[in-house]
Write an enzyme that holds these catalytic residues in place. Structure first.
Site, PDB file in Angstrom:
ATOM      1  N   CYS A   1       0.831  -1.210   0.000  1.00  0.00           N
ATOM      2  CA  CYS A   1       0.000   0.000   0.000  1.00  0.00           C
ATOM      3  C   CYS A   1       0.862   1.255   0.000  1.00  0.00           C
ATOM      4  CB  CYS A   1      -0.942  -0.009   1.199  1.00  0.00           C
ATOM      5  SG  CYS A   1      -0.107  -0.203   2.788  1.00  0.00           S
TER       6      CYS A   1
ATOM      7  N   HIS B   1      -1.620   0.871   7.455  1.00  0.00           N
ATOM      8  CA  HIS B   1      -2.110   0.931   6.080  1.00  0.00           C
ATOM      9  C   HIS B   1      -1.963   2.361   5.583  1.00  0.00           C
ATOM     10  CE1 HIS B   1      -4.299  -0.144   2.524  1.00  0.00           C
ATOM     11  NE2 HIS B   1      -5.288   0.686   2.790  1.00  0.00           N
TER      12      HIS B   1
END
Length: 758
Positions: A66, A419
C-alpha cells in the site's frame, strides 16, 4: 465511460449463457454501480481527455504494497511530473501502445466470477457435511459498505491492466524509471476511465535493485518517495550520458518539434526536470557569537521533513524548523575567522522554492525508554493554500502560493504496521480517495479528518503542495460556490419527508431542518442566512395524515403559486460569504475601535503621569523655597559665634572690640598695680606688650557690677532674650546688639586675661 461500461456489461451478459438457468437467477448477479461511476455519469463522461487526467485506476495490493500504491497515485496526478515522465526521452508510438494494451488490458466477467465464488462456497459446505469433518462455521454476512467488500467487487468487475517491460519502444534499458513510465503510459492510453493497475513488474524491478524492499515487511511511504525520486534522477542522468548532445533546432522549427513530441519522436534530453519540480535549496546560516561573522552553506532537498508539536499547524512547524539553534558545549561551531571552536547561532532558511513541495510530517519518533519508534498522534492542522515565510532575503519568488493537491494518510498505531491511503485532488472531478483497488469520490472537507485528533488512528503523513496563482484560487472558489448553489437549489425543491414544498415557500425551513454545513467556519454564518429563519415550534403546514386538535377554521382560497425565479432561494454559501464579509467588517471596526480606545487610554495615562510629575516638582520647589526661607530666618535670629554663617563685617567688628577690650583691661590692671606699688613703696612691674602689631586706641570700659562680673559656667557665649533685666543697658545703647556683644565678648576675654595674669 458510463456508456462504454454499460455496453461492456451487456456484452458480458449475452456471452455467458447458463444451461438450465432462469432469468430470475441473473438478478442477484447484476453489477452494482460504484460511487465513482455515478459521479462520472452525473458530471458527463462522454469526452475523454488525452492527457490522462480523467483516468481513475486503482492499484492492486500484493500483501504490504500500500505504501507503493499511495505514492504512485500522488505522482501520477501531479500534472507536470506525469507529463515529464511521458515525454522523456520520447513518447511511445501509438501503435506500440495499442499492441501492448491489447495484451495487458483484460476485461473481467463479473457474472462468471460470482458464479465461481458461489460454486466454491457450495463445495466448502459440502465438504463440511462429510462424516467426521469438523462442523463448518456459518458464513458471516458481508458488510457491503466496508472497504474490503468494495475492493473485492472491484477486482471481480473492473478491467485489469497489467504492465510489461516496454522500454525498448522508446530506446531505454529497463530500470525503475522505465517501469514507472510504462504504468503512466498504459493508464493514459487506456480506453477505459476506470480500472485496476497491477504493478507487479514495477515491484519486481524495485525489489531487484533495492534489497530493503524484498521482504514482506511494512515499509515507510516517505522513504519510498525519496527513493523513487532519486532513482528517477539517476536513471535519467545515466541515460543522458549514453546519448549524444542534440543540436538546437532552428527558430522556425519550434512548432514542428512540438508536434513531433506528441507523435512519439525524440525530445531534447533535458535531465533537470526532476530538479525543477521537486528540488529546493536550503541555506544554513551560522553566526559566530565571538566575531559575529556569518557563514552560509547551501543544501539541496527533494522534500522537507518537519518536527511536530501538539496542537500546532504546518506554519508553526515550519517556524520551528527555521528557528535559531544555539551551538554550544559539545556542539560548538568551528569558526574559520576565529580559528577555533566557538559558540554560534544556526538557523535554516529556504533559498529556492520548489514547484512541488513535499512536506513530510515526522510522526514516527525514536524514544529512549522504549528503544524503538513510536507514532505521534499530535494534532497538526494543514491548510488548503500555503505561503512559505522562512525564506532568505535573496530568495527566488518568495511569495509563491501553493495549493494542497494530495495527502498520504497512515492508518495504524505504529511504524511497523498499518495501512496507507491517498486523497488526491483531480483537475475536474474534485477530491478522490485511493485505497488500493478502491477509488471513491469524497468531499473537500473529508481532507480535514486527518489532522491527527480523530478516532481511527488515521493521520496525515506526507503533504503534497503544488504552485498556483491567486487568480486560479479565486476562480476555483467561484466554481465551488456556483456548484453548491445549484445543489442547494435542487435540494430545496423537495422536503426531507418526501412531500413537495409550496411554490412560494421554497426558502422556508423548519427550525429543526436548518441545513448544517460541515465546515467549521460556516456555523456562525447560519445566524444571518435568509434561507433558514427561526420559526415557531408549531407546524404551519401539516401533512395529509395529521389531524388538527382544534376545530378547523375556514381557510382563504389558495394563493396562486409565485414563480420560482422570483423567490429563488439564496445559496447558503453566498449568504455565508456575505455574512463572513460582514463579520470581517465588524471585526475590523471592532479592532479599530479597541485600538483607538487603547490609544486614548495610553494618552490619558501619559497625561496623568506628566501631571503627577509637574505636581511633585512644584511641591519639591515649594519645599525648597520654604526650607531656604526658614534657614534664612533661623540664621537671622541665631547668628553663630565664629562668624562663619553671620555677617563678615559684624564678625570683624567684634574681633576688633575684643582686641581693644583686652588692651584696655590690661592697661587698667597695670595702672592699678602702679598705684598700689606707689602706695606700698614696691617697684613697679612693667606692663605686658600688646599682641597686635598696630596699637589701637583704647576705649574706656564701664565698670561691671559684682553680679554681672561673675563668669558663666560654659566657655561659649549664651545670648539671652532682650526682655530680661540682665541687659538693661543693651536696650538703651544706641549700638543695639553690637554693644551687647561687645560687653559679653570683652567680659570673656577679661576672664581669660585675668587667669593668665594671675
Amino acid at each position: 465511460m458510463g456508456s462504454f461500461l454499460r455496453s461492456f456489461r451487456r456484452d458480458v451478459g449475452s456471452s455467458t449463457p447458463s444451461v438450465g438457468a432462469t432469468p430470475a437467477k441473473k438478478e442477484p448477479l447484476a453489477l452494482p454501480i460504484t460511487p465513482l461511476e455515478k459521479m462520472l455519469q452525473e458530471m458527463g463522461s462522454d469526452s475523454v481527455r488525452q492527457d490522462g487526467s480523467d483516468k481513475f485506476f486503482g492499484m492492486e495490493n500484493y500483501g504490504n504494497t500500500c505504501y507503493c500504491n499511495s505514492i504512485l497515485q500522488c505522482l501520477y496526478y501531479s500534472v507536470p511530473f506525469r507529463e515529464a515522465v511521458l515525454n522523456y526521452p520520447t513518447r511511445t508510438p501509438i501503435e506500440s501502445l495499442e499492441a501492448a494494451l491489447a495484451k495487458n488490458l483484460r476485461y473481467q466477467n463479473f457474472a462468471a466470477n460470482q458464479e465461481a465464488e458461489a460454486q466454491a462456497e457450495k463445495q466448502r459446505l459440502a465438504n463440511a457435511q462429510r462424516p467426521g469433518a469438523p462442523p463448518a462455521q456459518p458464513p458471516k454476512p458481508e458488510d457491503k459498505d466496508s472497504s474490503e467488500y468494495k475492493k473485492k467487487i472491484a477486482l471481480q468487475s473492473l478491467p485489469l491492466l497489467e504492465t510489461k517491460n516496454n522500454a525498448g519502444s522508446y530506446g531505454m534499458s529497463e530500470s525503475l524509471f522505465t517501469s514507472l513510465k510504462d504504468i503512466f503510459e498504459s493508464v493514459v492510453a487506456s480506453q477505459s476511465r476506470i480500472g485496476i493497475v497491477r504493478p507487479q513488474h514495477f515491484l519486481d524491478v524495485l525489489r531487484r535493485e533495492n534489497e530493503m524492499f524484498r521482504s514482506a515487511m511494512h515499509q515507510d511511504a516517505h522513504e519510498f518517495l525519496n527513493l523513487v525520486l532519486n532513482e528517477v534522477v539517476a536513471n535519467v542522468e545515466a541515460e543522458a550520458m549514453k546519448q549524444p548532445i542534440p543540436s538546437l533546432p532552428p527558430a522556425d522549427t519550434t512548432d514542428s518539434s512540438r508536434q513531433s513530441i506528441s507523435s512519439g519522436s525524440k525530445t531534447p534530453n533535458t535531465t533537470r526536470w526532476v530538479h525543477e519540480l521537486f528540488e529546493g535549496t536550503l541555506t544554513s546560516e551560522t553566526q559566530c557569537l565571538t566575531c559575529e561573522n556569518v557563514s552560509q552553506r547551501d543544501e539541496i532537498f527533494l522534500d522537507l521533513s518537519v518536527d511536530l508539536e501538539q496542537h500546532s499547524s504546518v506554519t508553526s512547524c515550519l517556524r520551528k524548523f527555521s528557528a535559531e539553534e544555539m551551538l554550544c558545549e559539545r556542539n560548538k561551531f568551528h569558526c574559520d575567522n576565529c580559528g577555533g571552536l566557538q559558540e554560534a547561532e544556526k538557523r535554516m532558511k529556504i533559498k529556492r522554492l520548489p514547484r512541488i513541495l513535499a512536506l513530510h510530517l515526522k510522526r514516527f519518533k525514536y524514544t529512549e525508554d522504549l528503544q524503538r519508534l513510536q507514532k505521534l498522534f499530535h494534532r497538526v492542522v494543514y491548510p488548503y493554500h500555503l505561503r512559505l515565510f522562512n525564506t532568505t532575503d535573496d530568495a527566488e519568488d518568495p511569495d509563491r502560493l501553493y495549493e494542497l493537491y494530495a495527502v498520504v494518510v497512515h492508518i495504524g498505531g505504529g511504524p511497523y504496521h498499518g495501512h496507507y491511503v491517498s486523497i488526491i485532488k483531480t483537475q475536474d472531478r474534485g477530491w478522490l480517495l485511493f485505497d488500493d483497488e478502491m477509488v471513491e469520490p469524497v468531499d473537500k472537507n473529508y481532507v480535514r479528518n486527518f489532522f491527527g485528533d480523530k478516532p481511527g488512528l488515521a493521520c496525515a503523513y506526507v503533504l503534497f503542495y503544488q504552485e498556483t496563482t491567486l487568480e486560479a484560487v479565486l476562480k476555483e472558489q467561484e466554481m465551488e460556490n456556483m456548484n453548491a448553489s445549484a445543489a442547494d437549489a435542487n435540494e430545496a425543491a423537495v422536503k426531507p419527508n418526501g412531500f413537495p414544498q409550496p411554490a412560494g415557500l421554497a426558502h422556508v425551513h423548519s427550525a429543526s431542518q436548518i441545513p448544517v454545513q460541515d465546515e467549521p467556519q460556516r456555523h456562525t454564518g447560519l445566524r444571518r442566512a435568509p434561507t433558514a429563519p427561526q420559526l415557531p415550534t408549531h407546524t404551519e403546514y401539516p401533512g395529509p395524515d395529521i389531524e388538527p386538535s382544534s376545530p378547523a377554521v375556514a381557510t382563504p382560497p389558495p394563493v396562486p403559486p409565485i414563480p420560482e425565479t422570483a423567490n429563488r432561494p439564496l445559496s447558503p454559501k453566498k449568504s455565508d460569504i456575505q455574512s463572513k464579509k460582514e463579520r470581517a467588517k465588524e471585526e475590523k471596526e471592532r479592532k479599530a475601535a479597541e485600538k483607538e480606545m487603547e490609544k486614548q487610554r495610553r494618552k490619558e495615562q501619559e497625561a496623568r503621569v506628566k501631571e503627577n510629575q509637574r505636581r511633585e516638582e512644584a511641591e519639591l520647589k515649594a519645599a525648597l523655597e520654604a526650607s531656604k526661607a526658614s534657614k534664612a530666618d533661623e540664621d537671622r535670629r541665631n547668628p553663630t559665634e565664629n562668624g562663619k554663617d553671620g555677617d563678615p563685617k559684624r564678625s570683624s567688628n567684634g574681633l576688633s572690640r575684643l582686641k581693644r577690650g583686652s588692651k584696655s583691661f590690661s592697661q587698667r590692671l597695670g595702672k592699678d598695680k602702679e598705684s598700689r606699688a606707689s602706695s606700698s613703696g614696691l617697684p613697679s612691674v612693667p606692663s605686658a606688650e600688646p599682641l597686635t602689631p598696630n596699637p589701637v586706641p583704647l576705649e574706656p570700659v564701664q565698670q561691671l557690677s559684682p553680679r554681672k562680673a561673675s563668669p558663666p559656667k560654659e566657655s561659649h557665649v549664651v545670648h539671652k532674650p532682650l526682655g530680661q533685666d540682665d541687659e538693661p543697658d543693651a536696650l538703651k545703647s544706641p549700638k543695639g546688639d553690637r554693644a551687647g556683644h561687645g560687653k559679653w565678648r570683652s567680659f570673656s576675654i577679661r576672664k581669660k586675661s585675668f587667669s593668665i595674669l594671675s
